[in-house]
Design a protein around this motif. Structure first.
Motif, PDB file in Angstrom:
ATOM      1  N   GLU A  18      13.190 -11.499   3.331  1.00  0.00           N
ATOM      2  CA  GLU A  18      13.053 -11.257   1.901  1.00  0.00           C
ATOM      3  C   GLU A  18      14.419 -11.132   1.246  1.00  0.00           C
ATOM      4  OE1 GLU A  18      10.520 -12.336   1.011  1.00  0.00           O
ATOM      5  OE2 GLU A  18       9.027 -10.874   0.445  1.00  0.00           O
ATOM      6  N   MET A  72      16.965 -12.889   2.174  1.00  0.00           N
ATOM      7  CA  MET A  72      17.369 -14.286   1.982  1.00  0.00           C
ATOM      8  C   MET A  72      16.641 -14.878   0.787  1.00  0.00           C
ATOM      9  SD  MET A  72      17.311 -15.450   5.908  1.00  0.00           S
ATOM     10  CE  MET A  72      17.468 -17.205   5.855  1.00  0.00           C
ATOM     11  N   ALA A  73      15.344 -14.528   0.670  1.00  0.00           N
ATOM     12  CA  ALA A  73      14.567 -15.068  -0.436  1.00  0.00           C
ATOM     13  C   ALA A  73      15.139 -14.586  -1.766  1.00  0.00           C
ATOM     14  CB  ALA A  73      13.107 -14.654  -0.307  1.00  0.00           C
ATOM     15  N   ALA A 121      18.143 -14.066  -2.390  1.00  0.00           N
ATOM     16  CA  ALA A 121      19.385 -14.783  -2.654  1.00  0.00           C
ATOM     17  C   ALA A 121      19.121 -16.249  -2.968  1.00  0.00           C
ATOM     18  CB  ALA A 121      20.312 -14.692  -1.453  1.00  0.00           C
ATOM     19  N   ALA A 122      17.922 -16.740  -2.600  1.00  0.00           N
ATOM     20  CA  ALA A 122      17.654 -18.170  -2.718  1.00  0.00           C
ATOM     21  C   ALA A 122      17.088 -18.520  -4.089  1.00  0.00           C
ATOM     22  CB  ALA A 122      16.700 -18.611  -1.607  1.00  0.00           C
ATOM     23  N   SER A 123      16.522 -19.707  -4.151  1.00  0.00           N
ATOM     24  CA  SER A 123      16.319 -20.354  -5.448  1.00  0.00           C
ATOM     25  C   SER A 123      15.444 -19.599  -6.446  1.00  0.00           C
ATOM     26  CB  SER A 123      15.768 -21.754  -5.220  1.00  0.00           C
ATOM     27  OG  SER A 123      15.334 -21.928  -3.911  1.00  0.00           O
ATOM     28  N   ARG A 124      14.352 -18.964  -6.045  1.00  0.00           N
ATOM     29  CA  ARG A 124      13.480 -18.427  -7.081  1.00  0.00           C
ATOM     30  C   ARG A 124      13.995 -17.113  -7.669  1.00  0.00           C
ATOM     31  NH1 ARG A 124       7.076 -17.629  -6.341  1.00  0.00           N
ATOM     32  NH2 ARG A 124       7.106 -19.891  -6.187  1.00  0.00           N
ATOM     33  N   TYR A 125      14.481 -16.238  -6.830  1.00  0.00           N
ATOM     34  CA  TYR A 125      14.819 -14.890  -7.327  1.00  0.00           C
ATOM     35  C   TYR A 125      16.281 -14.763  -7.729  1.00  0.00           C
ATOM     36  CZ  TYR A 125      10.171 -13.859  -5.873  1.00  0.00           C
ATOM     37  OH  TYR A 125       8.820 -13.872  -5.755  1.00  0.00           O
ATOM     38  N   PRO A 147      11.161  -9.424  -3.150  1.00  0.00           N
ATOM     39  CA  PRO A 147      12.505  -9.605  -3.697  1.00  0.00           C
ATOM     40  C   PRO A 147      12.690  -8.865  -5.023  1.00  0.00           C
ATOM     41  CG  PRO A 147      11.683 -11.677  -2.887  1.00  0.00           C
ATOM     42  CD  PRO A 147      10.572 -10.705  -2.761  1.00  0.00           C
TER      43      PRO A 147
END
Lengths: 412, 205, 189
Positions: free
Chosen positions: C62, C64-65, C67-71, C157
């Motif tokens: 989570e 990583m999530a 830090a990634a595109s959606r959040y 996230p």
């Protein structure tokens, strides 16, 4: 006046060997991890280096050992389902299914086709989600950040679907012994279908960035080659084994949960190097899409849990609240646990990381006497001691990335 | 195929084997002295090339033979599993021959079994703890070891000096609510293992 | 807070302020802002928290999530995940801390330069969570001081982002100048 001197770069491997023969200084001990970006969690490697060349590599595990097996011995079968989420936390649904199937093998109950189809569907979705992360992070390990962003965009779409189905993004706890927690929501299948329809395009984008990328090829081709014999001897399973050219997919060999009805191919590598492992994963995603489409096409109707398993599956809430018999049934299962006959059982399911096995010894009643979890990541990592020596230090990153392990499952 | 003929031929070839009932795969009980040669012949002549799992069972403190190991093999030729039980004859110093010379995969599995049960695998190349740290004094999966754990010093002295942390038994009151395997219904329902803090008693400070 | 002072000064500029000659001079009007040192320091620290992702288990996914595109945690100036403790300000302990790992977590915490903050992400890092067993430390606060606890197993996230905003508020209220004089006590050599 100038003279030109020709320098040939030659073979990288022999260059390393040559370099090592010229430099006979002391060996260097290098510690990597347990907190290090390449170790994908909490793996620790103690390496002995000769210059840049790895001579010895000793993995140290256990930094995430949470005592799952001991916990399992103290719980009813259904209480343990949430713990299976956290084994391979990139594909929790597949773990849930593998666990439920193992316990059900002890009981002789018939799982209705609709439940089986739901399970196959979520397993394949879990496979896609796990491989997407595997590919993204593997790209990152090889120095490419962008594919990670693409794959995570797709993963978020999957998480939305999981959330709609189970209520959680990835700690799903979806299966129960004898069925699943709830039926699929209305219109959900259509959303899954539109997701898998657009997925190949997104995979193609990632492939464009990686598959024929010169840097990526140089870093992965011929690196971390595993021979067929070694792969078998060290008990590798899953994509890592298939990349070595061995045709072993439990979905084909020992079909479970109705996998025999669906048509799909098992991708197999030729060389067993990091690049092959990457290609096998990409192809597996595409095959999973094929399976999902077939499942959705003839989605069975009917019960989504074993209705005749009165002592195993707690009935749905609306029945519990309206009927006395079901209320008692629910009460007994919650307090005493699903009643599983005595015996021992071992079952492996083809999970994204490899064969996830559960070995359960039951002495009857609602609590297992002994449960062993055979973690694919644990077995896949054991080859590292053999694989790493002879490679450069910089190759360790891609080798670890290509083995695609999860420490939660490895240490349990 | 692993069928009755196959089982019979194995039983004939290896007189020390006894077959056991099982709901899933063919199961043999093998004496520890013959385990190595039996497993080797399985790999070389019957095509059981993969050792998928090796673990142990603790049959409880009262049992005549407390520990036994379980090996699961998979054959690419037969496409099936085989299970081999072996009982450790000594309860105080359980010992078993190591099959890691035949299947390198067994190396880590045996280390784990040693770590969790304290079963000594003779001739193992590197028999030390794998999941717990090296100095850990107990064997957690033995039946007499509590789930909460036992007080033990943390391995790093300097960290302990600053933080005063140590390995303490996990709190078992107020949940997790776990079920016991036996007893009457009121005893076997899920409840906190430590009942010093329940809805009837205040949380101890 | 810095802006509030500035606004007040602008509003009062037609008035005679003898005390403001040093800080507020007609010749450099508009180029000088008078504020408290704490406000400036905290403002800078607040908006450039570099996290050290102590990814231990499931929560790391989570993390990583987020830090990634959606959040996209970079909206808060926190996308600079540094795996080296020397370069980071805030350790996000994401996952189960086992006794075997505890030593490592503490050592990494000590290697971080001051000022430093710790976020315990998820139930395991906060209290041991669902893992009440022999090998799991019952909360990372046994070995490092924690600033923000995030509930959830794993937290979404959004929950992590919320925690990071709470941390920003906390940083904003610190007495940074006074803290500078304090020495960092109790570090493991």
């Amino acid at each position: 006046m100038s003279t030109t001197k020709e320098i040939s770069i030659g073979d990288i491997g022999s260059r390393g060997a040559e370099a090592s023969s010229k430099l006979d200084g002391d060996k260097m001990a290098l510690n990597v991890g347990p907190s290090h970006p390449t170790t994908h969690g909490v793996l620790r490697l103690i390496m002995e280096l000769d210059g840049d060349l790895i001579e010895k590599c000793e993995p140290v595990l256990g930094y995430l050992h949470r005592g799952d097996e001991k916990i399992a011995e103290n719980m009813t079968y259904n209480q343990f389902v949430p713990y299976t989420d956290r084994l391979d936390y990139l594909a929790p649904l597949a773990n849930n299914v593998a666990y439920a199937l193992t316990v059900e093998k002890l009981t002789n109950i018939d799982i209705p086709p609709r439940c089986q189809a739901i399970r196959v569907l979520v397993c394949e979705m879990a496979r896609i989600s796990s491989h997407l992360l595997g590919m993204g992070v593997f790209g990152m390990d090889a120095g490419a950040w962008t594919p990670f962003m693409y794959t995570f965009t797709e993963r978020e779409k999957l998480y939305t679907l999981f959330e709609e189905l189970t209520g959680a993004r990835f700690t799903t706890s979806y299966t129960r012994i004898g069925g699943v927690a709830r039926d699929i929501p209305d219109g959900w299948l259509g959303r899954v279908e539109s997701f898998v329809d657009q997925l190949p395009k997104a995979i193609a984008e990632v492939e464009k960035l990686l598959t024929r990328n010169r840097i990526f090829l140089d870093r992965t081709e011929g690196i971390g080659e595993i021979s067929k014999e070694d792969a078998l001897a060290y008990g590798l399973t899953g994509p890592n084994l298939r990349a070595c050219g061995i045709d072993l997919d439990l979905r084909k060999d020992k079909p479970y949960s109705g996998y025999e009805q669906y048509e799909f191919d098992v991708p197999i590598g030729t060389r067993g190097d990091c690049y092959d492992r990457y290609l096998v994963r990409i192809e597996e995603v595409l095959q999973s899409i094929r399976i999902i489409k077939q499942v959705i096409k003839d989605f069975p109707t009917g019960a989504w849990y074993a209705e005749d398993a009165k002592k195993i599956f707690a009935p749905p809430k609306e029945k519990v609240l309206t009927s006395m018999e079901e209320l008692i049934q629910n009460f007994m299962i919650v307090t005493e646990g699903p009643q599983i006959p005595a015996g021992e059982v071992y079952f492996e399911a083809e999970n994204p990381k490899g064969a996830l096995g559960f070995y359960i010894v039951s002495k009857g009643g609602g609590v297992p006497y002994r449960m062993k979890i055979r973690a694919p990541s644990f077995c896949n990592l054991s080859i590292l001691e053999k694989l790493a020596p002879g490679h450069f230090l910089s190759d360790i990153t891609v080798i670890l990335g290509s083995l695609d392990f999860v420490m939660g499952e490895c240490d349990r | 195929m692993i069928d009755e003929d196959f089982t019979k031929s194995l039983l004939q070839k290896h007189s020390y084997l006894t077959q056991q009932d099982s709901v899933d795969w063919v199961t043999f009980e093998c004496v520890p002295e013959k385990l190595l040669s039996f497993v080797e012949s399985l790999r070389d002549t019957e095509g059981f090339e993969i050792l998928v799992d090796l673990t142990a069972i603790d049959h409880g403190e009262g049992a005549d033979f407390r520990y036994s190991t379980v090996i699961h093999l998979y054959s690419l030729v037969q496409r099936g599993y085989l299970r081999i039980h072996s009982t450790c004859t000594d309860n105080d110093k359980p010992e078993m021959p190591s099959v890691s010379s035949i299947y390198p995969a067994a190396n880590w599995h045996e280390r784990e079994t040693f770590d969790m049960f304290g079963i000594h695998f003779s001739d193992h190349p590197n028999l030390k703890r794998i999941l717990m740290w090296d100095e850990y004094p107990h064997f957690p999966l033995r039946k007499d070891f509590p789930l909460a754990g036992i007080d033990t010093p943390l391995p790093a002295d300097d960290v302990v000096e600053v933080t005063q942390a140590s390995v303490e038994p996990a709190p078992m009151m107020g949940g997790p609510f776990v079920s016991s395997n036996s007893g009457s219904m009121s005893d076997s329902e899920p409840r906190a293992k430590d009942e010093s803090w329940t809805e009837k008693k205040e949380k101890p400070v | 807070m810095g802006f509030a002072c500035f606004k007040r000064l602008v509003r009062n500029k037609h008035m005679h302020m003898t005390a403001s000659d040093v800080a507020y001079n007609g010749k450099v009007e508009g180029d000088v802002v008078v504020t408290r040192a704490d406000a400036v320091i905290n403002w800078i620290r607040q908006h450039s928290v570099w996290p050290m992702p102590m990814g231990l288990a499931c929560c790391a996914i989570e993390l990583m999530a987020s830090a990634a595109s959606r959040y996209d945690i970079s909206r808060f100036g926190m996308e600079v995940m540094r795996f080296s403790p020397r370069q980071s300000d805030c350790m996000i302990v994401a996952g189960t801390v086992t006794y075997k790992m505890a030593e490592v977590v503490r050592r990494i915490y000590d290697q971080m330069g001051d000022p430093k903050w710790v976020v315990a992400m998820g139930a395991c890092a906060s209290t041991g969570g669902m893992y009440r067993s022999y090998s799991v430390m019952q909360g990372v606060d046994n070995i490092v001081p924690v600033d923000v606890y995030v509930s959830g197993c794993p937290p979404r996230p959004e929950a992590l982002l919320d925690a990071m905003m709470k941390l920003q508020d906390k940083i904003g209220n610190e007495s940074s100048v006074r803290n500078l004089r304090k020495t960092s006590a109790g570090a493991v050599k």
